[in-house]
Design a protein around this motif. Structure first.
Motif: not given
Length: 164
Positions: A45-61
């Motif tokens: 919902f927050e479109r949390h993928w716009q920088s490499p740092v924002q991908l960290i929680p996706w990897v954690a998930i």
């Protein structure tokens, strides 16, 4: 007054023990799954993928999902160790997320006209409580909660123990 022999009482409570532990484990695993889905939806919902740092929680998930599946399938030996290590990695990623959100909010404080008159402690408190900035500092805590629930599930038995 009804008399019950100690043997009968011990036997009936022993039967409930493993079943209760298995139900607790299942409930913890369900809460982990709900946490994974909830965090994923929030990030999407927050479109949390716009920088490499924002991908960290996706990897954690993804790590949390793998650990959840591993624990659901096998809860002993090396698999259990891997599950626990993955959960600790997610906890560390979550702590990093909280820190990054607070730092981002602190950086936005310069837009507040009263910012320079605030003490450093008050500035950091404002950043933590989201009084300045738009990054939710506690959102990464959702991943920490799911990781802790997974750790708790890893110490509960999967199978019922044989009755004595």
């Amino acid at each position: 007054m009804t008399s019950t022999t100690p043997r009968t009482t011990a036997r009936s409570s022993h039967r409930r023990g493993p079943v209760g532990a298995a139900a607790l484990r299942l409930g913890l695993l369900a809460l982990v799954a709900i946490g994974i889905v909830g965090a994923s939806l929030e990030l999407a919902f927050e479109r949390h993928w716009q920088s490499p740092v924002q991908l960290i929680p996706w990897v954690a998930i993804a790590l949390l999902a793998v650990a959840l599946l591993m624990l659901a399938v096998r809860d002993a030996g090396p698999a259990l160790t891997v599950v626990r290590v993955l959960a600790v990695i997610v906890l560390l990623a979550s702590a990093y997320g909280v820190l990054m959100h607070v730092v981002a909010n602190h950086g936005m404080g310069a837009m507040d006209p009263d910012w320079d008159s605030m003490s450093p402690l008050a500035q950091w408190w404002s950043a933590l409580t989201k009084s300045v900035g738009g990054a939710p500092p506690l959102a990464p805590g959702m991943l920490a909660q799911a990781a802790l629930l997974l750790l708790l599930a890893s110490v509960t038995p999967k199978r019922k123990e044989p009755l004595a």
